[in-house]
Design a protein around this motif. Sequence first.
Motif, short mmCIF file in Angstrom:
data_model
loop_
_atom_site.label_atom_id
_atom_site.label_comp_id
_atom_site.label_asym_id
_atom_site.label_seq_id
_atom_site.Cartn_x
_atom_site.Cartn_y
_atom_site.Cartn_z
N ARG A 183 8.95 12.74 -2.76
CA ARG A 183 7.77 12.89 -3.61
C ARG A 183 7.86 12.03 -4.88
NH1 ARG A 183 4.50 17.33 -2.14
NH2 ARG A 183 5.43 18.56 -0.49
N GLN A 184 9.06 11.85 -5.40
CA GLN A 184 9.23 10.98 -6.57
C GLN A 184 8.92 9.53 -6.20
OE1 GLN A 184 13.23 11.67 -7.95
NE2 GLN A 184 12.70 13.65 -8.86
N MET A 185 9.30 9.12 -5.01
CA MET A 185 9.03 7.75 -4.55
C MET A 185 7.54 7.56 -4.25
SD MET A 185 10.77 5.64 -1.41
CE MET A 185 10.27 6.83 -0.17
N PHE A 186 6.86 8.64 -3.87
CA PHE A 186 5.46 8.56 -3.45
C PHE A 186 4.49 8.27 -4.60
CE2 PHE A 186 5.72 11.57 0.50
CZ PHE A 186 6.57 10.67 1.12
N THR A 187 4.95 8.32 -5.83
CA THR A 187 4.02 8.14 -6.95
C THR A 187 3.42 6.74 -6.99
OG1 THR A 187 5.81 7.54 -8.46
CG2 THR A 187 5.16 9.88 -8.36
N LYS A 188 4.03 5.80 -6.29
CA LYS A 188 3.49 4.45 -6.21
C LYS A 188 3.00 4.22 -4.79
CE LYS A 188 6.35 2.58 -9.81
NZ LYS A 188 7.59 1.95 -10.13
N GLY A 189 1.77 3.76 -4.67
CA GLY A 189 1.20 3.51 -3.35
C GLY A 189 0.25 4.61 -2.95
N ASN A 190 -0.60 4.31 -1.99
CA ASN A 190 -1.61 5.27 -1.56
C ASN A 190 -1.20 6.08 -0.35
OD1 ASN A 190 -3.36 4.51 -3.56
ND2 ASN A 190 -4.45 3.04 -2.30
N VAL A 237 0.80 -1.23 0.00
CA VAL A 237 0.00 0.00 0.00
C VAL A 237 0.83 1.28 0.00
CG1 VAL A 237 -2.00 -1.10 1.06
CG2 VAL A 237 -0.29 0.01 2.51
N GLY A 238 2.14 1.18 0.25
CA GLY A 238 2.97 2.37 0.28
C GLY A 238 4.32 2.11 0.90
N THR A 239 4.93 3.17 1.42
CA THR A 239 6.27 3.07 2.00
C THR A 239 6.32 3.77 3.36
OG1 THR A 239 7.00 5.11 0.92
CG2 THR A 239 7.39 3.03 -0.26
N VAL A 240 7.35 3.45 4.10
CA VAL A 240 7.65 4.13 5.35
C VAL A 240 9.15 4.37 5.36
CG1 VAL A 240 7.85 1.93 6.62
CG2 VAL A 240 7.46 4.06 7.88
N HIS A 241 9.53 5.58 5.74
CA HIS A 241 10.96 5.84 5.89
C HIS A 241 11.16 6.92 6.95
CE1 HIS A 241 10.26 9.27 3.17
NE2 HIS A 241 11.44 9.73 3.56
N SER A 242 12.40 7.01 7.40
CA SER A 242 12.71 7.96 8.47
C SER A 242 13.52 9.14 7.95
CB SER A 242 13.47 7.26 9.59
OG SER A 242 14.75 6.85 9.15
#
Length: 164
Positions: free
Chosen positions: A100-107, A82-87
């Motif tokens: 933001r570039q990584m956020f294009t995949k996932g909700n 469903v998405g990613t998590v990072h610190s």
Amino acid sequence: MAFRSRPVVGIAGETLDFALEAAEDSHPNEYLGVLRGTPAAEYDIDGTGDLITDVLFIPKTTSSPVQATLQSDLVPNDSHTVGTVHSHPNGVLRPSDQDRQMFTKGNVHVILGAPYERDCWRAFDREGEPATLDVYDVSLPDPEDFFDFTQADIDAELEEEGRR
């Protein structure tokens, strides 16, 4: 990489705590994981979306104090992602241009910040805009039970599916 298109209604408290601990353990380097969801209805939560219940660490993920990257071809290609998590070790809870570039995949995408306490995180949608992500106090399956099966259990399941 396949991502679910259903909405994400929240995150299990245990899952959030796990991610915060993993980020703290990675400090001063960034932590990066993949979020997986389970239909919220399985936890008696109203709504048609998913509850984030798992964080996967992807092999060959690299990390430094300023960025973490993963090999997208190693992310499971299924509909539970469903998405990613990072610190952000610097504690800034806003997405960078690279985020933001990584956020294009996932909700949904979660950023965790030092000092990695329960209020040190924010959720964002695929455009990098703030998103609401409720925390649910639900009982997740015990990870120890995941491998709690015998060969007889496997044989019975295969027979039930007509594969034996």
